[in-house]
Design an enzyme around this catalytic site. Sequence first.
Site, PDB file in Angstrom:
ATOM      1  N   ASP A 137     -42.309 -89.703 -28.175  1.00 30.13           N
ATOM      2  CA  ASP A 137     -43.046 -88.869 -27.385  1.00 30.13           C
ATOM      3  C   ASP A 137     -44.935 -89.331 -27.553  1.00 30.13           C
ATOM      4  O   ASP A 137     -45.823 -90.013 -28.669  1.00 30.13           O
ATOM      5  CB  ASP A 137     -43.209 -88.000 -28.473  1.00 30.13           C
ATOM      6  CG  ASP A 137     -43.739 -85.912 -27.955  1.00 30.13           C
ATOM      7  OD1 ASP A 137     -45.347 -86.121 -27.970  1.00 30.13           O
ATOM      8  OD2 ASP A 137     -43.249 -85.483 -28.155  1.00 30.13           O
ATOM      9  N   VAL A 347     -51.400 -85.315 -39.377  1.00 29.03           N
ATOM     10  CA  VAL A 347     -49.828 -84.598 -38.558  1.00 29.03           C
ATOM     11  C   VAL A 347     -49.123 -85.894 -38.281  1.00 29.03           C
ATOM     12  O   VAL A 347     -48.061 -86.395 -38.749  1.00 29.03           O
ATOM     13  CB  VAL A 347     -49.745 -83.563 -38.179  1.00 29.03           C
ATOM     14  CG1 VAL A 347     -48.668 -83.329 -37.820  1.00 29.03           C
ATOM     15  CG2 VAL A 347     -50.308 -82.150 -39.627  1.00 29.03           C
TER      16      VAL A 347
HETATM   17  C1  UD1 Z   1     -44.098 -78.244 -34.180  1.00 28.53           C
HETATM   18  C2  UD1 Z   1     -44.923 -77.922 -32.570  1.00 28.53           C
HETATM   19  C3  UD1 Z   1     -45.771 -78.560 -32.700  1.00 28.53           C
HETATM   20  C4  UD1 Z   1     -47.011 -79.354 -33.346  1.00 28.53           C
HETATM   21  C5  UD1 Z   1     -46.533 -79.819 -34.640  1.00 28.53           C
HETATM   22  C6  UD1 Z   1     -47.057 -79.443 -36.033  1.00 28.53           C
HETATM   23  C7  UD1 Z   1     -42.794 -77.175 -31.450  1.00 28.53           C
HETATM   24  C8  UD1 Z   1     -41.835 -76.845 -30.850  1.00 28.53           C
HETATM   25  N1  UD1 Z   1     -43.845 -78.835 -31.406  1.00 28.53           N
HETATM   26  O1  UD1 Z   1     -43.695 -79.976 -34.192  1.00 28.53           O
HETATM   27  O2  UD1 Z   1     -46.791 -78.507 -31.448  1.00 28.53           O
HETATM   28  O3  UD1 Z   1     -47.650 -79.825 -33.341  1.00 28.53           O
HETATM   29  O4  UD1 Z   1     -44.968 -78.819 -34.991  1.00 28.53           O
HETATM   30  O5  UD1 Z   1     -47.860 -78.404 -36.375  1.00 28.53           O
HETATM   31  O6  UD1 Z   1     -42.708 -75.788 -32.173  1.00 28.53           O
HETATM   32  N2  UD1 Z   1     -41.696 -85.062 -39.815  1.00 28.53           N
HETATM   33  C9  UD1 Z   1     -40.456 -86.350 -39.915  1.00 28.53           C
HETATM   34  N3  UD1 Z   1     -39.241 -86.585 -40.322  1.00 28.53           N
HETATM   35  C10 UD1 Z   1     -38.998 -85.370 -39.993  1.00 28.53           C
HETATM   36  C11 UD1 Z   1     -39.930 -84.235 -39.327  1.00 28.53           C
HETATM   37  C12 UD1 Z   1     -40.716 -84.098 -39.039  1.00 28.53           C
HETATM   38  O7  UD1 Z   1     -41.203 -88.015 -41.281  1.00 28.53           O
HETATM   39  O8  UD1 Z   1     -37.878 -85.057 -40.390  1.00 28.53           O
HETATM   40  C13 UD1 Z   1     -42.525 -86.060 -39.294  1.00 28.53           C
HETATM   41  C14 UD1 Z   1     -43.471 -86.145 -38.335  1.00 28.53           C
HETATM   42  O9  UD1 Z   1     -43.008 -87.250 -37.899  1.00 28.53           O
HETATM   43  C15 UD1 Z   1     -44.646 -85.413 -37.908  1.00 28.53           C
HETATM   44  C16 UD1 Z   1     -45.110 -84.450 -39.663  1.00 28.53           C
HETATM   45  O10 UD1 Z   1     -42.920 -85.007 -40.204  1.00 28.53           O
HETATM   46  O11 UD1 Z   1     -45.629 -86.576 -38.843  1.00 28.53           O
HETATM   47  C17 UD1 Z   1     -45.333 -83.335 -38.780  1.00 28.53           C
HETATM   48  O12 UD1 Z   1     -43.473 -82.543 -38.183  1.00 28.53           O
HETATM   49  P1  UD1 Z   1     -43.271 -81.354 -38.035  1.00 28.53           P
HETATM   50  O13 UD1 Z   1     -43.929 -80.520 -38.321  1.00 28.53           O
HETATM   51  O14 UD1 Z   1     -41.785 -81.471 -37.014  1.00 28.53           O
HETATM   52  O15 UD1 Z   1     -43.289 -80.817 -35.991  1.00 28.53           O
HETATM   53  P2  UD1 Z   1     -42.818 -80.361 -34.674  1.00 28.53           P
HETATM   54  O16 UD1 Z   1     -41.477 -79.373 -35.753  1.00 28.53           O
HETATM   55  O17 UD1 Z   1     -42.195 -81.744 -34.493  1.00 28.53           O
END
Ligand code: UD1
Length: 442
Positions: A137, A347
Site C-alpha cells: 500500500d 500509525v
Molecule cells: C484501518 C483503516 C485505515 C486507517 C487505519 C488506522 C479501513 C479499511 N482502513 O486500516 O483507513 O488509516 O485503520 O486508523 O478501515 N499492523 C501490524 N500488524 C497487523 C495489523 C496492523 O503491524 O496485523 C500495523 C499496521 O502496519 C499499522 C498499524 O498496525 O502500522 C495500524 O493498522 P490498522 O489499525 O490495522 O489499520 P487497517 O485496519 O489496515
Amino acid sequence: MAAGWARGRELTREPIPSGVVTEHFAVRGGARLFGTVDVVGAKNSVLKLMAAALLAEGTTTITNCPEILDVPLMADVLRSLGCTVEVAGDRVTIDVPAEPGAQADYRSVSRLRASVCVLGPLVARCRKAVVPLPGGDAIGSRPLDMHANGLRKLGATTEIEHGRVVAQADDLHGAQIWLDFPSVGATENILMAAVLAEGTTVIDNAAREPEIVDLCVMLQQMGAKLEGVGSSTLTVHGVSGLQPTTHRVIGDRIVGATWAFAAVMTRGEVTVRGVDPHHLELVLDKLRSAGAETRAGVDEFSVSMAGRPLAVDFVTLPYPGFATDLQPMAIALSAVADGTSMITENVFEARFRFVDEMVRLGADARTDGHHAVVRGVEQLSSAPVWASDIRAGAGLVLAGLCADGVTEVWDVDHIDRGYPRFIENLASLGADIRRVSADPER
Ligand code: UD1
C-alpha cells in the site's frame, strides 16, 4: 486505473503516457467555502459490515452506504464466496447461502485491501478461509501478524501458501488475546471470528474507533453477546448462530472532517450534516486552537473561520487520538497557517511520502522519520501534483484551494475510492473545481 499509475508506486514526475485515458481534478484556488454539505456512511465501516453479513444465513441489508468504488468491489468479493449481492443506490442487500464458499477470488481481493476482513467471518462460518494477500500500500507496510495471532489463539491454524492466507479450525474456542497495537483490522477480524466461537474471548488493547462500535452494534443486532463495546477491552461471549439484520452505516467522520479543514483553510463557514460530532471532538478542538469557531448539534456540526489559521501541532494515534487518515489535512492546514507546526505520524510509516507533493505547491515542509515540520506560508502556488492514496489526494486538493492559479491533482481514482461525490460536494460549497479528462473523446 490507467496502466503505469498503479497504487503503491513511488510518486513520479513522468509525463502522462499518450493514448492512456486518465483524469485529473483542476482546482482554482482563492474561493472561500460556504454552505451545508451532507455526509453519507463511512467507507471504513461499510466494508466490514458487508463482511459481517457472512456470519448469518439469509438476507442482510445495509443502508446509508457511500456510493464509492470499494462497495461494488466488496460486493464482488462476497459474490466470489457464493453470496447474491445487490447494490442499489445507498442500499446493499446481501443474501448469504447456508454454506458460503471459503475461498475468496484473487481478482476481487487484490483490488481491495479491506477485503481481508472476510477472514474472520469465514473461519467462523466455514471453519476455513482462503484469502489472497491483498499486497502493499502507498501508505506503508500493512502486515497481518496480529490478525493471524488472534485467530491462532481462537484455535485456528494460519499459513501463507502461494500468496494466500489459509486459516482452518476444527473448533473455535474463546481465548484471552492481547494486541500489541490497537489495530482496527485485527480487532475486527478477531471479533468476527470470536462471535461464533465456543466460550468467552477477551480482546485487550482492542481498537475503539467509531467504525468498530458500528460493527459491534450490527453484530449485537444479529444476536452476538458483547461487553465493553467502545472500550479497549472487548469481551465476546460466543453464540451458536446469528440472524441476518438491517443496519444503517454511521456517517463518515473522515469525510466530515475533510470539509471542516477545507472551511478553516479557506476562511469560510461550513455545516456538515450526517456525522456525529462526538466522533470528531479532538479534531474540532484542534480547529478551535487554530482560531476556528465550532458548533456541535445532533449528527451535525458547523465550523467557521474569520482570519488566517494559527499553527497547531498534530500527533496521529489510534482513536480517540487524531486519525492518521486526517494527517494530510493537518499538513495542508499547517502549510497555510501563521507559524510553525510539528506533525507526528505514529500509525503508518510511509504516510509522509506525499509531503513532497505539498512542497511542489509551495509548502515549506520537511520530514524526518515520524515527524514533519511545516512553516506556514501566506500563499501556496499551483502545480501539477500526484495523489498517492485517498487521503493524500484530498489533502492536496485542500492545498490547491489555497494556491494561486490552477492546481492539477492527478491519480484521482484514489480520491474517488474514498469520497463519494467529492467534486460535487466541494463545488456546492463554492470551490472552483472540475474533473478533466485527458482523453478529448470522453
Ligand atoms: C484501518 C483503516 C485505515 C486507517 C487505519 C488506522 C479501513 C479499511 N482502513 O486500516 O483507513 O488509516 O485503520 O486508523 O478501515 N499492523 C501490524 N500488524 C497487523 C495489523 C496492523 O503491524 O496485523 C500495523 C499496521 O502496519 C499499522 C498499524 O498496525 O502500522 C495500524 O493498522 P490498522 O489499525 O490495522 O489499520 P487497517 O485496519 O489496515
